[in-house]
Write an enzyme that holds these catalytic residues in place. Structure first.
Site, mmCIF file in Angstrom:
data_model
loop_
_atom_site.group_PDB
_atom_site.id
_atom_site.type_symbol
_atom_site.label_atom_id
_atom_site.label_comp_id
_atom_site.label_asym_id
_atom_site.label_seq_id
_atom_site.Cartn_x
_atom_site.Cartn_y
_atom_site.Cartn_z
ATOM 1 N N CYS A 54 27.819 39.790 15.671
ATOM 2 C CA CYS A 54 27.566 38.508 16.329
ATOM 3 C C CYS A 54 28.891 37.861 16.717
ATOM 4 O O CYS A 54 29.973 38.372 16.427
ATOM 5 C CB CYS A 54 26.762 37.581 15.428
ATOM 6 S SG CYS A 54 27.656 37.075 13.938
ATOM 7 N N CYS A 80 31.370 37.230 13.964
ATOM 8 C CA CYS A 80 32.170 38.402 13.583
ATOM 9 C C CYS A 80 33.391 38.526 14.493
ATOM 10 O O CYS A 80 34.505 38.809 14.032
ATOM 11 C CB CYS A 80 31.329 39.675 13.672
ATOM 12 S SG CYS A 80 29.936 39.733 12.534
ATOM 13 N N ASP A 106 45.929 40.076 55.375
ATOM 14 C CA ASP A 106 47.070 40.681 56.037
ATOM 15 C C ASP A 106 46.522 41.458 57.227
ATOM 16 O O ASP A 106 45.405 41.987 57.179
ATOM 17 C CB ASP A 106 47.793 41.615 55.067
ATOM 18 C CG ASP A 106 48.851 42.441 55.755
ATOM 19 O OD1 ASP A 106 49.776 41.850 56.336
ATOM 20 O OD2 ASP A 106 48.734 43.677 55.730
ATOM 21 N N ASP A 111 47.539 45.178 51.524
ATOM 22 C CA ASP A 111 47.560 46.604 51.175
ATOM 23 C C ASP A 111 48.941 47.153 50.867
ATOM 24 O O ASP A 111 49.062 48.296 50.443
ATOM 25 C CB ASP A 111 46.961 47.424 52.317
ATOM 26 C CG ASP A 111 47.874 47.441 53.545
ATOM 27 O OD1 ASP A 111 48.447 46.381 53.858
ATOM 28 O OD2 ASP A 111 48.005 48.500 54.174
ATOM 29 N N ASP A 127 52.913 42.667 50.466
ATOM 30 C CA ASP A 127 51.830 41.713 50.208
ATOM 31 C C ASP A 127 51.756 41.311 48.738
ATOM 32 O O ASP A 127 50.997 40.397 48.388
ATOM 33 C CB ASP A 127 50.477 42.322 50.611
ATOM 34 C CG ASP A 127 50.397 42.616 52.101
ATOM 35 O OD1 ASP A 127 50.888 41.786 52.887
ATOM 36 O OD2 ASP A 127 49.860 43.678 52.477
#
Length: 805
Positions: free
Chosen positions: A31, A34, A442, A682, A686
């Site tokens: 739970c 814990c 971009d 990419d 960037d």
């Protein structure tokens, strides 16, 4: 063995040399309490700077300030064991298929025995419905209930005792106290009864509660195994053996070797229908590769000599020979698995609320149970009745569902996203993405194909066009920039051979171009802006350069340095790129969802506007931000976050104005205040913008994946260079966050409604136990509904957006 890894170097994070991580499996957690207890225990250990425990994966990720050794690992395991839990290795965590004995899963045997022993105790209750009195003798009830209570229920006593020693509470403590009270009450009533007297006992309540809790935990574990199916499916992609060509010699007799023994540079043969054993480059043969489990792309991709192939992809109809490029942790498949595991092991910010509640939940429940007991006794109820109501409070209040609400949804969401080519590395990005209202793209390689072609060479008077191409190729021979590849492709098409050392002292100038020495002449090849900075007047070429820009071309200039140190243009080189198929439809779909869209480009404004027109972007509304240097892209993100008003200018914030070029007019400019910005890129340039954005999405290339730097800077990696995946990533974020909220609502609702009902006497311990078990199973099952998710579909013809899954 236990996973030991060093943190990756990502922007804004601690130096990896000073930080190390340990992934440790932890058994016995049930739970949210814990989870809180294990985290506190681990954080108290020397050298531990952070510890994150995941109930759904039953694992802990421990961050240490500095390196670690075997003693550190042993000390952490000992601390977990002393807290009452079982430290495990990651191998044991991966082995999720339970063994079977006599055709029954081993982990189901306690449940089965509990059902067999509890059934006769429940039989009289069933008989009462039909007017039958099938009450068993007290001695038989005692014999049936006691093994369930103290043998099958031993796990509750053990964990509850450890919790008491630590002055805390957990689910097991509540179950142990509640069922022991029921069993002890029944035994006391039996002991004090007169010989031959039939007394009402409550052995069935304690036995059935324990059995139901065990059944609930078994169903929960079974469902949790499904949430990790994506990881197991990725692991299963890698074949165990590879066909090695010894010393690179092509011969009929191949040597089969374990994949773990492959080395970079090895040449392997992949037969039709087999999976590629490692990342590599096709040397010989033509085929098609099915990369659907890696990229989400259902259609096979054609492969020929020179193409990159990814380990784990399924080979088509052709036999090919592949030179191994990456193995082990450096392979694309290993990085995908690591990213998904990192996301599933991380803790979402919303989980902090759960942790705060769990820290005080069990003590509060114990107080409520005591108040319930005292209240009923005060109202004159018999002791046994008051005790049963208190037991019902203890049983229904178990916070199992609370601890599972968030991690199960995250595991299911990140798993199904990975199957469709969306790798969510950062759980915080997953949680924030559903709030995104601004998406910045971009241009090159993200919205465009990223493979510009050299269309025009406009040489100055008296300059030979082939000589210009030869010199430009020499300068670009070692560059990976898309424009450099376009120059080299054009040279190859004209039959020009370029020696690797044709240019000396070559140096790249970020965002501008590069220069070097070719055949004794100092040459520079770069943007028009750079030529202005170098004071290289275009002269007669200026009018032609403007015309090419107006046509949407990216114009570079090749210039030579004279004896006086000045620069004289030799030729114009005009490049053009193409929009990716589906990019316009993807943007239209995002716009239909109410997103603010922007295209960020380093190209000249003419080229950017021409591409924006093809993509359906509205330049008049300021959706095109051109001539942005790589170092200024992060500033663009900050500018967009503040509303994106006026014209973007690099440098310190300026007073708002309304210049005619690049002004953010219309609705996009009128909405001020803070916006949640997603940046899609990419490349290496960037990375700062991806890290600065609220959500960074790194888009993979078709050959060899996205930049490692971009992947590390971004919270989400798109394994296909498909702009459609941007909408899909935002959609799975919304759906996952929705499931988290639903789960937390139901987890809190069960307890909020159940505890008062139990305290008021409307729930028996048996019904409370069933409700508690149902709460955990329902939360996990609700999270598993995410496995049916499919990316949204954008109609190419109409631009309308349809939700998937």
């Amino acid at each position: 063995m236990t996973s030991l890894n060093t943190a990756t170097d990502t922007p804004g994070r601690t130096d990896p040399a000073a930080v190390s991580q340990i992934d440790l499996g932890i058994g016995g957690m049930t739970c949210a309490s814990c989870v809180s207890r294990v985290e506190k225990t681990l954080k108290k250990q020397a050298g531990v700077s952070e510890a994150t425990v995941n109930l759904a994966t039953e694992s802990a990720r421990i961050t240490l300030a500095g390196a670690h050794d075997a003693e550190t690992l042993a000390r952490l395991k000992r601390a977990v064991r002393d807290a009452g839990y079982e430290p495990r290795t990651t191998d044991a965590m991966d082995d999720t298929t339970p063994a079977r004995w006599m055709g029954v899963p081993v982990d189901f045997w306690p449940v089965l025995l509990g059902l067999l022993l509890s059934a006769p105790l429940v039989l009289p209750m069933v008989g009462d419905l039909f007017g039958k009195h099938w009450m068993l003798p007290a001695a038989i009830q005692f014999v049936l209930a006691t093994p369930v209570q103290f043998v099958l229920g031993a796990r509750f006593y053990k964990a509850g005792w450890h919790a008491l020693k630590a002055l805390t509470g957990n689910m097991e403590l509540l179950v142990a106290i509640g069922t022991t009270a029921g069993w002890a009450l029944s035994t006391w009533l039996w002991w004090r009864a007169e010989p031959g007297e039939m007394v009402h006992l409550y052995y069935e309540a304690s036995a059935v509660v324990i059995t139901l809790v065990l059944l609930g935990k078994w169903l929960e574990a079974r469902a949790k195994r499904q949430t990790t199916s994506a990881i197991r499916a990725l692991h299963a992609l890698r074949p165990e053996r590879a066909h090695l060509l010894p010393d690179g010699v092509r011969r009929i007799e191949l040597t089969d070797v374990p994949v773990d023994e492959l080395l970079p540079g090895d040449i392997i043969r992949v037969l039709p229908g087999e999976r590629f054993a490692a990342d590599g480059e096709v040397l010989l043969g033509h085929t098609q590769a099915n990369e659907s489990m890696l990229t989400g792309e259902a259609m096979p991709v054609a492969k020929q000599p020179g193409d990159f192939v990814t380990g784990g992809a399924l080979n088509g109809e052709g036999a090919v020979e592949v030179r191994v490029r990456a193995i082990g942790a450096q392979s694309v498949l290993a990085q995908i698995i690591a990213l998904v595991q990192d996301a599933q092991a991380a803790k979402a910010p919303v989980q902090r609320l759960v942790d705060q509640v769990a820290a005080v939940f069990v003590p509060v429940v114990l107080v409520i149970a005591l108040v319930t007991l005292g209240g009923w006794l005060y109202l004159g109820a018999p002791v046994e009745e008051a005790l049963l109501h208190a037991v019902a409070v203890l049983v229904i209040a178990c916070p199992c569902a609370l601890g599972l609400a968030t991690p199960t949804a995250i595991m299911a969401g990140t798993g199904v996203a990975a199957q469709h080519g969306i790798l969510i590395k950062d759980v915080q990005a997953l949680e924030i993405a559903h709030r995104v209202d601004t998406v910045a793209f971009d241009k090159t390689g993200t919205l465009t194909v990223g493979h510009p072609r050299l269309q025009v060479i406009e040489a100055a008077a008296g300059v030979d066009e082939l000589a210009v191409l030869q010199a430009a190729s020499a300068l670009q021979a070692q560059s990976a920039h898309p424009l450099a590849r376009a120059v080299l492709d054009a040279a190859a098409a004209r039959g020009l051979a370029v020696a690797p050392d044709a240019a000396q002292d070559v140096q790249a100038v970020a965002g501008r171009g590069g220069w070097g020495t070719v055949q004794g002449a100092r040459l520079a090849l770069g943007s028009l802006r750079w030529m202005d900075e170098l004071a290289a007047p275009l002269g007669p070429l200026a009018e032609r350069a403007q015309a090419l820009q107006n046509e949407g071309a990216t114009v570079s200039v090749l210039a030579a340095q004279n004896e006086a140190g000045g620069w004289a243009p030799l030729a114009l080189l005009a490049f053009a790129d193409e929009a990716k198929p589906g990019a316009a439809a993807a943007l239209a779909g995002l716009r239909a969802q109410g997103m603010r869209l922007f295209m960020v480009s380093g190209d000249n404004r003419g080229a950017a506007l021409a591409m924006a027109k093809k993509l359906g972007l509205r330049a008049e509304d300021g959706e095109v931000i051109a001539e942005v240097l790589p170092g200024d892209k992060a500033a663009v993100v900050h500018w967009l976050r503040q509303g994106g008003k006026g014209e973007f200018r690099a440098g310190p914030p300026q007073a708002e104005s309304a210049p005619p070029r690049g002004a953010a007019t219309g609705a996009a400019a009128e909405r001020g205040g803070h916006h949640t910005v997603a940046m899609v890129g990419d490349g290496v340039n960037d990375a700062p913008a991806l890290a600065a954005a609220d959500v960074g999405l790194a888009m993979s290339h078709s050959q060899g994946g996205s930049s490692d730097v971009a992947m590390h800077a971004a919270g989400i990696t798109l394994m296909r260079g498909d702009p459609m995946l941007v909408a899909a990533a935002l959609d799975i974020s919304r759906r996952t966050v929705s499931k988290i909220r639903q789960n937390l609502f139901w987890a809190f609702a069960y307890n909020t409604a159940g505890i008062p009902l139990a305290a008021l006497g409307y729930l028996s311990p048996v019904l409370a136990g069933a409700a508690m078990a149902l709460s955990s199973v329902s939360v996990v099952s609700n999270a598993l509904l995410l496995k049916r998710w499919k990316p949204p579909v954008t109609e190419l013809t109409t631009g309308t957006h349809k939700a998937g899954g």
